[in-house]
Scaffold this motif. Structure first.
Motif, mmCIF file in Angstrom:
data_model
loop_
_atom_site.group_PDB
_atom_site.id
_atom_site.type_symbol
_atom_site.label_atom_id
_atom_site.label_comp_id
_atom_site.label_asym_id
_atom_site.label_seq_id
_atom_site.Cartn_x
_atom_site.Cartn_y
_atom_site.Cartn_z
ATOM 1 N N GLU B 257 51.085 10.735 4.446
ATOM 2 C CA GLU B 257 52.179 9.812 4.166
ATOM 3 C C GLU B 257 53.498 10.481 4.495
ATOM 4 O OE1 GLU B 257 52.283 8.693 0.109
ATOM 5 O OE2 GLU B 257 54.019 7.379 0.366
ATOM 6 N N ALA B 269 57.797 -0.363 7.151
ATOM 7 C CA ALA B 269 56.651 0.475 6.780
ATOM 8 C C ALA B 269 55.483 0.137 7.671
ATOM 9 C CB ALA B 269 56.285 0.263 5.314
ATOM 10 N N ILE B 271 51.171 0.942 7.804
ATOM 11 C CA ILE B 271 49.997 1.568 7.183
ATOM 12 C C ILE B 271 48.849 1.393 8.155
ATOM 13 C CG2 ILE B 271 48.464 1.613 5.195
ATOM 14 C CD1 ILE B 271 50.624 0.427 3.535
ATOM 15 N N MET B 439 50.452 6.433 6.159
ATOM 16 C CA MET B 439 51.568 5.516 5.937
ATOM 17 C C MET B 439 52.861 6.170 6.386
ATOM 18 S SD MET B 439 52.751 3.770 2.433
ATOM 19 C CE MET B 439 54.303 2.931 2.252
ATOM 20 N N LEU B 451 51.697 5.652 -1.009
ATOM 21 C CA LEU B 451 50.354 5.291 -0.539
ATOM 22 C C LEU B 451 49.360 5.263 -1.705
ATOM 23 C CD1 LEU B 451 48.993 4.575 2.073
ATOM 24 C CD2 LEU B 451 48.431 6.974 2.392
#
Lengths: 111, 455
Positions: B257, B269, B271, B439, B451
Protein backbone atom coordinates in the motif's frame (compact mmCIF):
# COMPACT_ATOMS: atom_id res chain seq x y z
CA UNK A 1 53.04 14.44 -31.82
CA UNK A 2 50.17 16.73 -32.61
CA UNK A 3 51.84 19.07 -35.02
CA UNK A 4 50.72 17.44 -38.26
CA UNK A 5 47.00 16.82 -38.29
CA UNK A 6 47.14 14.50 -41.27
CA UNK A 7 49.23 11.36 -41.48
CA UNK A 8 51.65 12.71 -44.08
CA UNK A 9 55.39 12.55 -43.93
CA UNK A 10 56.65 15.99 -42.98
CA UNK A 11 60.03 16.95 -44.39
CA UNK A 12 62.79 17.16 -41.80
CA UNK A 13 63.55 20.80 -42.60
CA UNK A 14 59.91 21.65 -42.05
CA UNK A 15 59.93 19.94 -38.65
CA UNK A 16 63.07 21.77 -37.61
CA UNK A 17 61.58 25.11 -38.66
CA UNK A 18 58.38 24.35 -36.79
CA UNK A 19 60.27 23.45 -33.61
CA UNK A 20 62.39 26.59 -33.81
CA UNK A 21 59.32 28.79 -34.35
CA UNK A 22 57.48 27.11 -31.48
CA UNK A 23 60.34 27.59 -29.06
CA UNK A 24 60.73 31.22 -30.06
CA UNK A 25 57.01 31.89 -29.33
CA UNK A 26 55.91 33.52 -26.12
CA UNK A 27 53.03 31.24 -25.13
CA UNK A 28 55.05 28.08 -24.35
CA UNK A 29 57.06 30.05 -21.83
CA UNK A 30 53.83 30.78 -19.96
CA UNK A 31 52.90 27.11 -19.96
CA UNK A 32 50.10 27.45 -22.51
CA UNK A 33 49.17 25.23 -25.42
CA UNK A 34 48.44 26.53 -28.88
CA UNK A 35 44.72 25.99 -28.65
CA UNK A 36 44.57 28.13 -25.49
CA UNK A 37 45.63 31.10 -27.55
CA UNK A 38 43.13 30.88 -30.35
CA UNK A 39 41.15 34.03 -30.97
CA UNK A 40 37.62 33.40 -29.68
CA UNK A 41 35.44 33.60 -32.75
CA UNK A 42 31.88 32.26 -32.57
CA UNK A 43 33.06 28.88 -33.82
CA UNK A 44 35.79 28.68 -31.19
CA UNK A 45 33.41 29.85 -28.46
CA UNK A 46 30.95 27.07 -29.35
CA UNK A 47 33.77 24.52 -29.44
CA UNK A 48 34.94 25.61 -26.00
CA UNK A 49 31.38 25.10 -24.70
CA UNK A 50 31.59 21.49 -25.82
CA UNK A 51 34.81 20.62 -24.07
CA UNK A 52 34.59 17.92 -21.42
CA UNK A 53 34.87 19.32 -17.92
CA UNK A 54 38.40 18.15 -17.14
CA UNK A 55 39.83 19.54 -20.38
CA UNK A 56 38.05 22.84 -19.80
CA UNK A 57 39.34 23.09 -16.24
CA UNK A 58 42.91 22.38 -17.35
CA UNK A 59 42.57 25.09 -19.99
CA UNK A 60 41.29 27.58 -17.43
CA UNK A 61 44.16 26.76 -15.11
CA UNK A 62 46.76 27.30 -17.81
CA UNK A 63 45.18 30.59 -18.80
CA UNK A 64 45.00 31.87 -15.20
CA UNK A 65 48.60 30.90 -14.59
CA UNK A 66 49.66 32.62 -17.81
CA UNK A 67 47.82 35.83 -16.89
CA UNK A 68 49.47 35.85 -13.49
CA UNK A 69 52.91 35.33 -14.99
CA UNK A 70 52.27 37.95 -17.62
CA UNK A 71 51.19 40.48 -14.98
CA UNK A 72 54.45 39.94 -13.12
CA UNK A 73 56.38 40.08 -16.41
CA UNK A 74 57.64 36.65 -15.52
CA UNK A 75 57.80 33.27 -17.20
CA UNK A 76 57.91 29.71 -16.01
CA UNK A 77 61.26 28.06 -15.36
CA UNK A 78 62.72 26.71 -18.62
CA UNK A 79 62.04 23.07 -17.76
CA UNK A 80 58.32 23.74 -17.30
CA UNK A 81 57.79 25.40 -20.68
CA UNK A 82 55.35 23.57 -22.95
CA UNK A 83 57.28 21.38 -25.36
CA UNK A 84 56.12 20.89 -28.92
CA UNK A 85 55.78 17.14 -28.34
CA UNK A 86 53.45 17.70 -25.40
CA UNK A 87 51.30 20.30 -27.12
CA UNK A 88 47.91 18.79 -27.87
CA UNK A 89 45.51 20.42 -30.32
CA UNK A 90 42.59 19.47 -28.09
CA UNK A 91 40.15 21.96 -29.54
CA UNK A 92 40.54 20.96 -33.19
CA UNK A 93 38.04 18.04 -33.26
CA UNK A 94 35.36 20.22 -31.67
CA UNK A 95 36.09 23.10 -34.03
CA UNK A 96 35.86 20.73 -36.99
CA UNK A 97 32.50 19.48 -35.78
CA UNK A 98 31.13 22.98 -35.23
CA UNK A 99 32.30 24.06 -38.67
CA UNK A 100 30.71 20.99 -40.24
CA UNK A 101 27.40 21.71 -38.53
CA UNK A 102 27.51 25.31 -39.73
CA UNK A 103 28.20 24.19 -43.29
CA UNK A 104 25.27 21.80 -43.18
CA UNK A 105 23.02 24.58 -41.91
CA UNK A 106 24.20 26.95 -44.59
CA UNK A 107 23.59 24.35 -47.31
CA UNK A 108 20.07 23.70 -46.10
CA UNK A 109 19.24 27.38 -45.78
CA UNK A 110 20.42 28.14 -49.29
CA UNK A 111 17.37 26.52 -50.84
CA UNK B 1 -2.92 -15.70 -26.81
CA UNK B 2 -2.94 -12.04 -26.48
CA UNK B 3 -5.32 -9.62 -24.96
CA UNK B 4 -3.24 -6.61 -25.81
CA UNK B 5 -6.03 -4.99 -27.82
CA UNK B 6 -8.00 -4.45 -24.68
CA UNK B 7 -5.48 -3.35 -22.08
CA UNK B 8 -7.38 -0.45 -20.79
CA UNK B 9 -5.49 1.36 -18.16
CA UNK B 10 -4.81 4.73 -16.72
CA UNK B 11 -1.25 4.32 -17.93
CA UNK B 12 -0.38 6.78 -20.70
CA UNK B 13 2.78 6.35 -22.67
CA UNK B 14 4.61 9.65 -23.05
CA UNK B 15 5.41 10.75 -26.62
CA UNK B 16 8.36 12.90 -27.68
CA UNK B 17 7.61 14.55 -31.01
CA UNK B 18 10.47 15.64 -33.18
CA UNK B 19 9.08 17.63 -36.03
CA UNK B 20 6.00 19.18 -37.52
CA UNK B 21 2.98 16.93 -37.57
CA UNK B 22 2.16 15.30 -40.87
CA UNK B 23 -1.11 16.45 -42.27
CA UNK B 24 -2.88 13.09 -42.11
CA UNK B 25 -6.11 14.32 -40.64
CA UNK B 26 -8.09 11.50 -42.15
CA UNK B 27 -7.78 8.17 -40.44
CA UNK B 28 -6.81 5.52 -42.86
CA UNK B 29 -8.98 2.49 -42.40
CA UNK B 30 -6.82 -0.50 -42.88
CA UNK B 31 -7.58 -4.03 -43.67
CA UNK B 32 -4.68 -4.56 -41.34
CA UNK B 33 -7.03 -5.85 -38.72
CA UNK B 34 -7.36 -8.94 -40.83
CA UNK B 35 -3.56 -9.06 -41.08
CA UNK B 36 -3.75 -10.68 -44.47
CA UNK B 37 -0.42 -10.35 -46.11
CA UNK B 38 1.57 -9.83 -42.92
CA UNK B 39 5.04 -11.06 -43.73
CA UNK B 40 7.58 -11.69 -41.04
CA UNK B 41 11.24 -12.46 -41.60
CA UNK B 42 14.63 -11.94 -40.01
CA UNK B 43 17.33 -9.63 -41.24
CA UNK B 44 20.92 -10.89 -41.49
CA UNK B 45 21.75 -8.97 -38.33
CA UNK B 46 19.08 -10.86 -36.40
CA UNK B 47 16.39 -8.20 -36.16
CA UNK B 48 12.83 -9.33 -36.92
CA UNK B 49 11.12 -7.49 -39.73
CA UNK B 50 7.39 -7.54 -40.38
CA UNK B 51 5.44 -5.70 -42.98
CA UNK B 52 1.86 -5.34 -43.99
CA UNK B 53 1.17 -3.72 -47.28
CA UNK B 54 -1.94 -1.69 -47.82
CA UNK B 55 -2.89 0.00 -51.04
CA UNK B 56 -5.66 2.17 -49.66
CA UNK B 57 -3.58 4.81 -48.00
CA UNK B 58 -0.66 6.98 -49.12
CA UNK B 59 0.74 6.99 -45.61
CA UNK B 60 3.32 4.50 -44.51
CA UNK B 61 4.21 3.82 -40.90
CA UNK B 62 7.37 2.21 -39.69
CA UNK B 63 7.95 1.34 -36.08
CA UNK B 64 11.23 0.18 -34.63
CA UNK B 65 10.44 -1.44 -31.33
CA UNK B 66 13.01 -2.48 -28.78
CA UNK B 67 12.26 -4.50 -25.70
CA UNK B 68 14.04 -1.90 -23.57
CA UNK B 69 11.47 -0.30 -21.33
CA UNK B 70 11.94 0.93 -17.76
CA UNK B 71 11.53 -2.67 -16.73
CA UNK B 72 15.19 -3.28 -17.53
CA UNK B 73 16.60 -0.39 -15.55
CA UNK B 74 19.00 -1.17 -12.75
CA UNK B 75 18.63 0.75 -9.52
CA UNK B 76 21.39 3.19 -10.46
CA UNK B 77 19.83 3.85 -13.86
CA UNK B 78 16.38 5.01 -12.85
CA UNK B 79 14.67 7.06 -15.49
CA UNK B 80 17.22 6.29 -18.17
CA UNK B 81 14.52 5.31 -20.64
CA UNK B 82 12.97 8.72 -20.07
CA UNK B 83 16.29 10.22 -21.08
CA UNK B 84 16.41 7.94 -24.14
CA UNK B 85 12.92 9.02 -25.16
CA UNK B 86 13.79 12.67 -24.83
CA UNK B 87 17.05 12.39 -26.75
CA UNK B 88 15.51 10.85 -29.86
CA UNK B 89 15.96 14.08 -31.81
CA UNK B 90 19.55 14.71 -30.77
CA UNK B 91 22.56 14.22 -32.98
CA UNK B 92 23.36 10.68 -33.92
CA UNK B 93 26.33 9.14 -35.65
CA UNK B 94 25.10 9.82 -39.15
CA UNK B 95 23.10 13.03 -38.80
CA UNK B 96 23.26 16.13 -36.69
CA UNK B 97 20.16 17.17 -34.79
CA UNK B 98 19.60 19.95 -37.30
CA UNK B 99 19.86 17.58 -40.27
CA UNK B 100 17.50 15.07 -38.71
CA UNK B 101 14.86 17.71 -38.04
CA UNK B 102 15.19 19.32 -41.45
CA UNK B 103 15.04 16.00 -43.30
CA UNK B 104 11.87 15.09 -41.47
CA UNK B 105 10.19 18.44 -41.96
CA UNK B 106 11.19 18.42 -45.60
CA UNK B 107 9.35 15.15 -46.20
CA UNK B 108 6.54 16.06 -43.82
CA UNK B 109 7.14 13.09 -41.58
CA UNK B 110 6.55 12.46 -37.93
CA UNK B 111 9.14 10.77 -35.75
CA UNK B 112 8.30 10.03 -32.16
CA UNK B 113 9.46 7.85 -29.35
CA UNK B 114 6.90 6.15 -27.15
CA UNK B 115 7.57 3.95 -24.19
CA UNK B 116 5.57 1.38 -22.33
CA UNK B 117 7.06 -0.28 -19.31
CA UNK B 118 8.41 -3.06 -21.48
CA UNK B 119 9.07 -1.59 -24.88
CA UNK B 120 10.52 1.50 -26.46
CA UNK B 121 8.95 2.31 -29.81
CA UNK B 122 10.41 4.68 -32.34
CA UNK B 123 7.67 5.42 -34.84
CA UNK B 124 7.79 7.13 -38.14
CA UNK B 125 4.80 8.22 -40.19
CA UNK B 126 5.43 9.52 -43.65
CA UNK B 127 4.23 9.35 -47.22
CA UNK B 128 5.13 6.25 -49.18
CA UNK B 129 7.30 8.15 -51.64
CA UNK B 130 9.57 9.50 -48.95
CA UNK B 131 10.25 6.27 -47.16
CA UNK B 132 13.93 6.10 -48.11
CA UNK B 133 14.79 9.30 -46.25
CA UNK B 134 12.25 8.55 -43.53
CA UNK B 135 13.54 5.11 -42.71
CA UNK B 136 17.15 6.27 -42.73
CA UNK B 137 16.22 8.98 -40.22
CA UNK B 138 14.38 6.44 -38.08
CA UNK B 139 17.20 3.92 -38.11
CA UNK B 140 19.83 6.54 -37.33
CA UNK B 141 17.80 7.94 -34.45
CA UNK B 142 17.06 4.54 -32.97
CA UNK B 143 20.25 2.56 -33.46
CA UNK B 144 23.07 5.04 -34.01
CA UNK B 145 22.67 7.28 -31.04
CA UNK B 146 25.75 9.37 -30.36
CA UNK B 147 24.73 10.97 -27.05
CA UNK B 148 26.94 14.00 -27.38
CA UNK B 149 27.65 15.25 -23.85
CA UNK B 150 26.61 18.85 -24.47
CA UNK B 151 23.31 17.76 -26.02
CA UNK B 152 22.56 15.40 -23.15
CA UNK B 153 22.86 18.38 -20.85
CA UNK B 154 20.19 20.18 -22.87
CA UNK B 155 17.98 17.10 -22.64
CA UNK B 156 18.04 17.22 -18.89
CA UNK B 157 15.98 20.41 -19.00
CA UNK B 158 13.31 18.63 -20.98
CA UNK B 159 13.30 15.77 -18.53
CA UNK B 160 12.77 18.20 -15.67
CA UNK B 161 9.90 19.82 -17.55
CA UNK B 162 8.19 16.53 -18.41
CA UNK B 163 8.54 15.27 -14.87
CA UNK B 164 7.00 18.52 -13.63
CA UNK B 165 4.06 18.07 -16.03
CA UNK B 166 3.47 14.58 -14.68
CA UNK B 167 3.70 15.92 -11.14
CA UNK B 168 0.64 18.03 -11.90
CA UNK B 169 -1.46 15.04 -12.93
CA UNK B 170 -2.63 12.92 -10.02
CA UNK B 171 -3.87 10.14 -12.29
CA UNK B 172 -0.47 9.69 -13.88
CA UNK B 173 1.21 9.70 -10.49
CA UNK B 174 -1.35 7.20 -9.27
CA UNK B 175 -0.39 4.76 -12.01
CA UNK B 176 3.30 5.07 -11.23
CA UNK B 177 2.68 4.61 -7.51
CA UNK B 178 0.45 1.61 -8.17
CA UNK B 179 3.06 -0.16 -10.26
CA UNK B 180 5.80 0.66 -7.81
CA UNK B 181 3.93 -0.80 -4.88
CA UNK B 182 2.77 -3.83 -6.84
CA UNK B 183 6.07 -4.81 -8.41
CA UNK B 184 8.82 -2.82 -6.62
CA UNK B 185 11.46 -3.34 -9.32
CA UNK B 186 11.16 -4.52 -12.96
CA UNK B 187 7.61 -3.49 -13.86
CA UNK B 188 7.51 -1.17 -10.86
CA UNK B 189 10.05 1.17 -12.41
CA UNK B 190 8.59 4.49 -13.33
CA UNK B 191 8.29 5.75 -16.88
CA UNK B 192 9.59 9.11 -15.72
CA UNK B 193 12.89 10.16 -14.25
CA UNK B 194 13.00 10.66 -10.49
CA UNK B 195 14.08 14.04 -9.23
CA UNK B 196 17.32 12.77 -7.71
CA UNK B 197 18.51 11.79 -11.18
CA UNK B 198 18.00 15.15 -12.86
CA UNK B 199 21.28 16.25 -14.38
CA UNK B 200 22.96 12.95 -13.58
CA UNK B 201 22.54 11.21 -16.93
CA UNK B 202 25.84 11.12 -18.72
CA UNK B 203 26.82 10.17 -22.21
CA UNK B 204 28.70 7.08 -21.00
CA UNK B 205 25.76 5.85 -18.93
CA UNK B 206 23.38 6.11 -21.87
CA UNK B 207 25.81 4.52 -24.30
CA UNK B 208 26.39 1.62 -21.93
CA UNK B 209 22.64 1.11 -21.48
CA UNK B 210 22.06 1.11 -25.23
CA UNK B 211 24.95 -1.24 -25.94
CA UNK B 212 23.77 -3.66 -23.30
CA UNK B 213 20.08 -3.72 -24.13
CA UNK B 214 19.54 -2.93 -27.79
CA UNK B 215 20.33 -6.44 -29.00
CA UNK B 216 19.05 -7.97 -32.21
CA UNK B 217 16.68 -10.52 -30.68
CA UNK B 218 15.00 -7.80 -28.67
CA UNK B 219 14.38 -5.52 -31.61
CA UNK B 220 11.89 -5.61 -34.43
CA UNK B 221 10.94 -3.30 -37.26
CA UNK B 222 7.37 -3.26 -38.47
CA UNK B 223 6.10 -1.48 -41.56
CA UNK B 224 2.52 -0.71 -42.39
CA UNK B 225 1.71 0.27 -45.95
CA UNK B 226 5.08 -0.81 -47.24
CA UNK B 227 6.12 -3.94 -49.10
CA UNK B 228 8.38 -6.48 -47.45
CA UNK B 229 11.16 -6.40 -50.05
CA UNK B 230 11.17 -2.62 -49.96
CA UNK B 231 11.41 -2.46 -46.20
CA UNK B 232 14.16 -5.06 -46.08
CA UNK B 233 16.08 -3.10 -48.68
CA UNK B 234 15.92 0.10 -46.62
CA UNK B 235 17.09 -1.76 -43.55
CA UNK B 236 20.05 -3.43 -45.26
CA UNK B 237 22.57 -1.08 -43.69
CA UNK B 238 21.07 -1.17 -40.22
CA UNK B 239 23.48 -2.12 -37.48
CA UNK B 240 22.46 -3.17 -34.04
CA UNK B 241 24.20 -1.36 -31.18
CA UNK B 242 24.04 -4.15 -28.62
CA UNK B 243 25.33 -7.65 -28.59
CA UNK B 244 24.96 -10.64 -26.40
CA UNK B 245 21.75 -11.74 -24.80
CA UNK B 246 20.19 -10.30 -21.75
CA UNK B 247 17.22 -12.16 -20.36
CA UNK B 248 14.57 -10.17 -18.62
CA UNK B 249 14.20 -10.56 -14.89
CA UNK B 250 10.76 -12.06 -14.23
CA UNK B 251 8.30 -9.59 -12.80
CA UNK B 252 7.43 -10.54 -9.25
CA UNK B 253 4.23 -9.17 -7.82
CA UNK B 254 4.51 -8.21 -4.17
CA UNK B 255 1.51 -6.13 -3.20
CA UNK B 256 1.34 -3.45 -0.57
CA UNK B 257 0.00 0.00 0.00
CA UNK B 258 1.19 3.51 -0.71
CA UNK B 259 -0.53 6.79 0.00
CA UNK B 260 0.40 10.35 -0.86
CA UNK B 261 -1.46 13.20 0.72
CA UNK B 262 -1.52 16.36 -1.38
CA UNK B 263 -4.76 17.98 -0.27
CA UNK B 264 -7.33 19.36 -2.66
CA UNK B 265 -10.98 18.41 -3.19
CA UNK B 266 -10.67 14.99 -4.68
CA UNK B 267 -9.10 11.70 -3.88
CA UNK B 268 -7.76 9.19 -6.39
CA UNK B 269 -7.29 5.58 -5.46
CA UNK B 270 -6.59 2.34 -7.24
CA UNK B 271 -6.82 -1.15 -5.83
CA UNK B 272 -5.53 -4.10 -7.82
CA UNK B 273 -4.49 -7.68 -7.50
CA UNK B 274 -2.15 -9.55 -9.75
CA UNK B 275 -3.73 -10.12 -13.15
CA UNK B 276 -2.57 -12.32 -15.97
CA UNK B 277 0.20 -11.91 -18.51
CA UNK B 278 -0.64 -11.78 -22.18
CA UNK B 279 0.65 -15.29 -22.72
CA UNK B 280 -1.71 -16.78 -20.16
CA UNK B 281 -4.56 -18.74 -21.71
CA UNK B 282 -7.12 -17.03 -19.48
CA UNK B 283 -6.09 -13.52 -20.46
CA UNK B 284 -9.02 -13.17 -22.84
CA UNK B 285 -11.46 -14.27 -20.17
CA UNK B 286 -9.98 -11.62 -17.91
CA UNK B 287 -10.65 -8.95 -20.52
CA UNK B 288 -14.23 -10.12 -20.67
CA UNK B 289 -14.40 -9.88 -16.91
CA UNK B 290 -13.07 -6.36 -17.10
CA UNK B 291 -15.94 -5.35 -19.35
CA UNK B 292 -18.41 -7.20 -17.14
CA UNK B 293 -17.29 -5.07 -14.21
CA UNK B 294 -17.44 -1.93 -16.28
CA UNK B 295 -15.00 0.31 -18.07
CA UNK B 296 -16.66 3.63 -17.74
CA UNK B 297 -19.61 5.20 -19.52
CA UNK B 298 -20.28 4.20 -23.10
CA UNK B 299 -22.29 7.33 -23.82
CA UNK B 300 -20.43 10.58 -23.54
CA UNK B 301 -21.39 12.74 -20.57
CA UNK B 302 -23.72 10.08 -19.20
CA UNK B 303 -23.14 8.80 -15.72
CA UNK B 304 -22.65 5.30 -17.01
CA UNK B 305 -24.61 3.39 -14.42
CA UNK B 306 -26.45 1.47 -17.11
CA UNK B 307 -23.21 0.37 -18.71
CA UNK B 308 -21.03 -0.37 -15.75
CA UNK B 309 -21.69 -2.46 -12.67
CA UNK B 310 -19.18 -0.68 -10.54
CA UNK B 311 -20.44 2.75 -11.53
CA UNK B 312 -23.89 1.57 -10.56
CA UNK B 313 -22.66 0.32 -7.21
CA UNK B 314 -20.69 3.46 -6.44
CA UNK B 315 -23.59 5.62 -7.57
CA UNK B 316 -25.74 4.08 -4.89
CA UNK B 317 -23.16 4.89 -2.25
CA UNK B 318 -22.78 8.58 -3.03
CA UNK B 319 -24.67 11.32 -4.85
CA UNK B 320 -21.62 13.45 -5.53
CA UNK B 321 -19.54 13.29 -8.72
CA UNK B 322 -17.21 10.33 -9.01
CA UNK B 323 -15.62 8.17 -11.67
CA UNK B 324 -14.59 4.59 -11.52
CA UNK B 325 -13.42 2.03 -13.98
CA UNK B 326 -12.06 -1.47 -13.97
CA UNK B 327 -8.33 -1.71 -14.77
CA UNK B 328 -6.80 -4.61 -16.63
CA UNK B 329 -3.18 -3.94 -17.47
CA UNK B 330 -1.41 -6.72 -19.32
CA UNK B 331 2.31 -7.16 -19.68
CA UNK B 332 4.07 -10.09 -21.21
CA UNK B 333 4.43 -12.14 -18.04
CA UNK B 334 2.20 -10.44 -15.51
CA UNK B 335 -0.58 -7.92 -15.16
CA UNK B 336 -2.72 -5.89 -12.83
CA UNK B 337 -6.45 -6.30 -12.43
CA UNK B 338 -8.62 -4.12 -10.29
CA UNK B 339 -10.18 -0.72 -10.40
CA UNK B 340 -9.44 2.92 -9.90
CA UNK B 341 -11.82 5.47 -8.45
CA UNK B 342 -11.88 9.23 -8.28
CA UNK B 343 -14.28 10.84 -5.87
CA UNK B 344 -14.82 13.83 -3.64
CA UNK B 345 -12.58 13.59 -0.63
CA UNK B 346 -15.41 13.08 1.83
CA UNK B 347 -17.05 10.30 -0.20
CA UNK B 348 -14.04 8.18 -0.99
CA UNK B 349 -14.53 5.63 1.75
CA UNK B 350 -18.09 4.83 0.64
CA UNK B 351 -17.16 4.66 -3.01
CA UNK B 352 -14.26 2.28 -2.41
CA UNK B 353 -16.28 0.00 -0.16
CA UNK B 354 -19.16 -0.13 -2.67
CA UNK B 355 -16.93 -1.00 -5.59
CA UNK B 356 -14.99 -3.58 -3.61
CA UNK B 357 -18.18 -5.30 -2.52
CA UNK B 358 -19.20 -5.46 -6.19
CA UNK B 359 -15.94 -7.28 -6.97
CA UNK B 360 -16.49 -9.53 -4.01
CA UNK B 361 -20.00 -10.42 -5.14
CA UNK B 362 -18.70 -11.57 -8.50
CA UNK B 363 -16.53 -14.17 -6.80
CA UNK B 364 -19.37 -15.26 -4.53
CA UNK B 365 -22.43 -15.05 -6.76
CA UNK B 366 -20.99 -15.30 -10.25
CA UNK B 367 -22.09 -13.23 -13.22
CA UNK B 368 -25.23 -13.12 -15.29
CA UNK B 369 -25.32 -14.58 -18.79
CA UNK B 370 -26.34 -11.35 -20.42
CA UNK B 371 -23.54 -9.47 -18.66
CA UNK B 372 -21.06 -11.88 -20.15
CA UNK B 373 -22.63 -11.52 -23.59
CA UNK B 374 -22.56 -7.75 -23.33
CA UNK B 375 -18.96 -7.83 -22.17
CA UNK B 376 -17.88 -10.05 -25.04
CA UNK B 377 -19.46 -7.68 -27.55
CA UNK B 378 -17.75 -4.74 -25.88
CA UNK B 379 -14.35 -6.42 -26.00
CA UNK B 380 -14.75 -7.21 -29.68
CA UNK B 381 -16.05 -3.75 -30.49
CA UNK B 382 -13.22 -2.10 -28.62
CA UNK B 383 -10.65 -4.21 -30.42
CA UNK B 384 -12.23 -3.47 -33.76
CA UNK B 385 -12.43 0.24 -33.15
CA UNK B 386 -8.83 0.47 -32.00
CA UNK B 387 -7.72 -1.29 -35.14
CA UNK B 388 -9.26 1.48 -37.23
CA UNK B 389 -6.25 3.60 -36.49
CA UNK B 390 -3.01 2.66 -38.22
CA UNK B 391 -0.76 3.68 -35.38
CA UNK B 392 -2.68 1.46 -32.93
CA UNK B 393 -2.43 -1.46 -35.33
CA UNK B 394 1.29 -1.13 -35.79
CA UNK B 395 2.00 -0.71 -32.10
CA UNK B 396 -0.08 -3.74 -31.35
CA UNK B 397 1.75 -5.82 -33.97
CA UNK B 398 5.05 -4.57 -32.58
CA UNK B 399 4.29 -5.58 -29.02
CA UNK B 400 2.92 -8.98 -29.98
CA UNK B 401 5.88 -9.72 -32.22
CA UNK B 402 8.36 -8.98 -29.48
CA UNK B 403 6.64 -10.74 -26.63
CA UNK B 404 5.13 -13.73 -28.40
CA UNK B 405 6.94 -13.94 -31.70
CA UNK B 406 3.69 -14.27 -33.63
CA UNK B 407 0.90 -11.88 -34.36
CA UNK B 408 -2.71 -12.77 -33.77
CA UNK B 409 -5.25 -11.64 -36.33
CA UNK B 410 -8.51 -10.06 -35.42
CA UNK B 411 -10.53 -13.11 -36.48
CA UNK B 412 -8.50 -15.33 -34.18
CA UNK B 413 -8.99 -12.88 -31.36
CA UNK B 414 -12.73 -12.68 -31.96
CA UNK B 415 -12.91 -16.48 -31.98
CA UNK B 416 -11.13 -16.60 -28.66
CA UNK B 417 -13.51 -14.03 -27.20
CA UNK B 418 -16.53 -15.94 -28.47
CA UNK B 419 -15.27 -19.14 -26.94
CA UNK B 420 -15.15 -17.63 -23.45
CA UNK B 421 -17.94 -19.14 -21.39
CA UNK B 422 -19.62 -17.84 -18.27
CA UNK B 423 -17.78 -20.46 -16.23
CA UNK B 424 -14.43 -19.26 -17.59
CA UNK B 425 -15.21 -15.75 -16.45
CA UNK B 426 -16.23 -16.89 -12.99
CA UNK B 427 -13.15 -19.09 -12.65
CA UNK B 428 -10.77 -16.37 -13.67
CA UNK B 429 -12.58 -13.96 -11.36
CA UNK B 430 -12.09 -16.27 -8.40
CA UNK B 431 -8.45 -16.81 -9.31
CA UNK B 432 -7.55 -13.17 -9.80
CA UNK B 433 -9.76 -11.23 -7.43
CA UNK B 434 -8.78 -13.32 -4.43
CA UNK B 435 -5.11 -12.53 -4.83
CA UNK B 436 -3.01 -10.26 -2.65
CA UNK B 437 -4.14 -6.66 -3.12
CA UNK B 438 -2.12 -3.52 -3.77
CA UNK B 439 -3.43 -0.08 -3.19
CA UNK B 440 -2.26 3.35 -4.21
CA UNK B 441 -3.98 6.57 -3.20
CA UNK B 442 -3.25 10.21 -3.85
CA UNK B 443 -5.13 13.42 -3.21
CA UNK B 444 -7.08 14.47 -0.16
CA UNK B 445 -7.04 11.21 1.73
CA UNK B 446 -8.86 12.32 4.86
CA UNK B 447 -11.60 9.70 4.54
CA UNK B 448 -9.82 7.20 2.34
CA UNK B 449 -9.52 3.97 4.29
CA UNK B 450 -6.30 2.00 4.42
CA UNK B 451 -6.06 -1.36 2.72
CA UNK B 452 -6.50 -3.38 5.91
CA UNK B 453 -9.64 -1.43 6.77
CA UNK B 454 -11.12 -2.23 3.38
CA UNK B 455 -10.38 -5.92 3.11
Amino acid sequence: MAVAAKNVAVPVWRMTLAKWAYNKSYFPSLGMMRDDCLYETDVVKEAIKRLPNNVYDARQFRMSRAIYLSCNKDTLPKDEWTKIEEDELYLQPYIAEVERERDIKREWNKQ
Amino acid sequence: MSAKFTSRSVLQAFKRHVSARANTARQESTDAAGLQGLQVSKLPNGVTVASLDSTTSPVARVVLVANVGPRFEESDQLGITHCLRVSVDQANKSKTAFELTRHLTQIGANLSCTATRENLMYSLDCLKDNLDIGVSCLVSAATQQAFKPWEIQDCQQRIVFEAAVVEQQPEARLTEMLHQVAYRDTLGRSLYAPSHMFGKYSSEMLMEYVNKNFTAERMAVIGLGIGHKQLTRYLKTMSVPGSGSNTAKAAKYSGGEVRHEIGGDTAYAAIVTEGLGSQNKDAVALSVLQCVMGCGPTIKWSNGSAASKIIQAAGQATDQPFATSCINTTYSDSGLFGFYAVAQASQMGQVLKAVLSEFGSVTKNGVADQDVQKAKMQVKACAAMMSENGSNVIQNIAQQLLSEGTVQSQEEFFRLVDSVSKQDVVNVAKKVINGKPSMAAIGNLSTTPHLDELM
